[in-house]
Motif scaffolding. Structure first.
Motif, short mmCIF file in Angstrom:
data_model
loop_
_atom_site.label_atom_id
_atom_site.label_comp_id
_atom_site.label_asym_id
_atom_site.label_seq_id
_atom_site.Cartn_x
_atom_site.Cartn_y
_atom_site.Cartn_z
N HIS A 128 -1.72 6.18 7.94
CA HIS A 128 -0.30 6.42 7.62
C HIS A 128 0.61 5.69 8.59
CE1 HIS A 128 3.09 8.43 5.83
NE2 HIS A 128 3.48 8.89 7.01
N LEU B 22 -3.42 8.68 -1.39
CA LEU B 22 -4.84 8.33 -1.39
C LEU B 22 -5.63 9.61 -1.14
CD1 LEU B 22 -7.17 6.29 -1.38
CD2 LEU B 22 -6.72 5.90 1.04
N ILE C 299 0.86 -1.18 0.00
CA ILE C 299 0.00 0.00 0.00
C ILE C 299 0.90 1.23 0.00
CG2 ILE C 299 -1.90 1.16 1.16
CD1 ILE C 299 -2.54 -1.67 0.18
N CYS D 133 2.18 5.27 2.29
CA CYS D 133 1.01 5.86 1.64
C CYS D 133 0.55 7.09 2.42
CB CYS D 133 -0.13 4.84 1.56
SG CYS D 133 -1.54 5.39 0.58
N VAL E 265 -2.39 10.10 2.99
CA VAL E 265 -3.81 10.39 2.81
C VAL E 265 -3.99 11.90 2.71
CG1 VAL E 265 -6.12 10.22 3.79
CG2 VAL E 265 -4.51 8.33 4.06
N THR F 150 -9.60 -0.14 -5.03
CA THR F 150 -8.16 -0.37 -5.10
C THR F 150 -7.67 -0.94 -3.77
OG1 THR F 150 -7.63 1.84 -4.30
CG2 THR F 150 -7.93 1.57 -6.68
N ARG F 151 -6.42 -1.35 -3.75
CA ARG F 151 -5.82 -1.84 -2.50
C ARG F 151 -5.81 -0.74 -1.45
NH1 ARG F 151 -0.59 -4.84 -5.28
NH2 ARG F 151 -1.73 -6.55 -6.28
N ARG F 152 -5.55 0.49 -1.90
CA ARG F 152 -5.52 1.60 -0.94
C ARG F 152 -6.90 1.84 -0.33
NH1 ARG F 152 -1.94 4.44 -4.85
NH2 ARG F 152 -3.82 5.40 -5.69
N TYR G 242 0.44 2.18 7.27
CA TYR G 242 1.00 2.06 5.92
C TYR G 242 1.86 3.31 5.63
CZ TYR G 242 -2.84 -1.26 5.82
OH TYR G 242 -3.71 -2.26 6.12
#
Length: 304
Positions: free
Chosen positions: A120, A99, A95, A126, A128, A285-287, A123
């Motif tokens: 966050h 996003l 991830i 990634c 946000v 999506t995976r996110r 992950y």
């Protein structure tokens, strides 16, 4: 106390599912096994415990006190195990990236900020980014790809969108001018709305959503007179404060939109406003999948 060193996952799953269904047939359907298999599994757990977990008759299935205690002790650990497995699976997929998530109102922004921080932390590759938007343009900005997910107000019935579970819920309040008679009352009801004009939402708002939260008639069928139309919440409050009408909002409004000319009065019989995440049906999506799980975890904390 279970004496065997380990309990099989399928035994825990069968036990907890039967606790919810209290019916062997429905439990078997959910687990996609035979009723005989469920019965055999439960008997195996009971042998390990050394006591009956369910009282069974031809008409009903009920938990025994021992069964209820085991359910209460097992369920949190089992749910945490399920979350850990999902989180590990998502982390293993990688991830990463950015996003983009949309929301409505200050309360939604505060909730999503906490979701974003926990996301966050879970992950770190990634980021946000959250964006405030108006009710009338949220779905379109999701369709355009400006955001990948949207904190939606229920009901959301867009045919090309998928909606996750309810995450947070807010009771309704009525925004009225501070000099209005309603401002001196402890509560109001939906029937009272027949005596005032209701500020109207923009016509772009889905009709079913607007009718659910801002009905045109009271529960007894009396007409609620329409007032002027506004496109933003600040415009709505300005009209309310000027005595041009009233508006149904939620318990978060007085926390973020305090005005000397507007008073918020609890509404005793209006449905609460619920929020959940939405995304395009073709855009899980995976996110987004990971975000929904984190949002559920944060929502559980908000309700506890």
């Amino acid at each position: 106390m279970i004496t065997r060193a380990t309990v099989e996952r399928n035994e825990i799953e069968a036990f907890l599912t039967l606790c919810e269904e209290l019916h062997f047939g429905r439990t078997a359907e959910r687990l996609r096994v035979s009723t005989a298999h469920v019965s055999k599994t439960i008997k195996a757990v009971e042998r390990q415990v050394g006591a009956a977990l369910f009282d069974r008759t031809s008409r009903k299935v009920a938990l025994t006190p021992v069964g209820a205690q085991l359910r209460d002790e097992l369920r949190p650990a089992y749910e945490q195990m399920q979350r850990s497995v999902r989180n590990a699976r998502l982390a293993g997929r990688g991830i990463a990236g950015t996003l983009r998530v949309g929301y409505f109102g200050s309360a939604g922004g505060r909730y999503l900020l906490e979701v974003g921080e926990k996301f966050h932390a879970r992950y770190p590759e990634c980021e946000v980014r959250i964006t405030e938007m108006q009710l009338s343009d949220g779905a379109n900005r999701l369709r355009s790809g400006e955001v990948e997910a949207l904190l939606c107000c229920f009901p959301m019935c867009e045919p090309d969108m998928a909606i996750g579970p309810p995450l947070i819920s807010e009771d309704k309040m009525l925004a009225v001018a501070s000099g209005h008679d309603f401002a001196r009352r402890q509560t109001v009801s939906l029937e009272d709305l027949a005596d005032v004009e209701m500020i109207q939402n923009p016509p772009e708002l889905p009709a079913d959503f607007d009718e659910f939260h801002h009905p045109k008639r009271t529960p007894s069928g009396r007409r609620i007179p329409p007032g002027p139309t506004a496109t933003t919440f600040q415009e709505i409050l300005a009209l309310v404060g000027a005595g041009k009408g009233v508006y149904l909002t939620t318990t978060q409004a007085p926390l973020f939109y305090t005005r000397p000319d507007v008073t918020f009065v609890p509404v005793t019989d209006a449905p609460p406003l619920q929020f959940g995440l939405g995304w395009m049906s073709t855009g899980l999506t995976r996110r987004v999948e990971a975000l929904v799980q984190v949002a559920v975890d944060v929502g559980n904390q908000f309700r506890s």
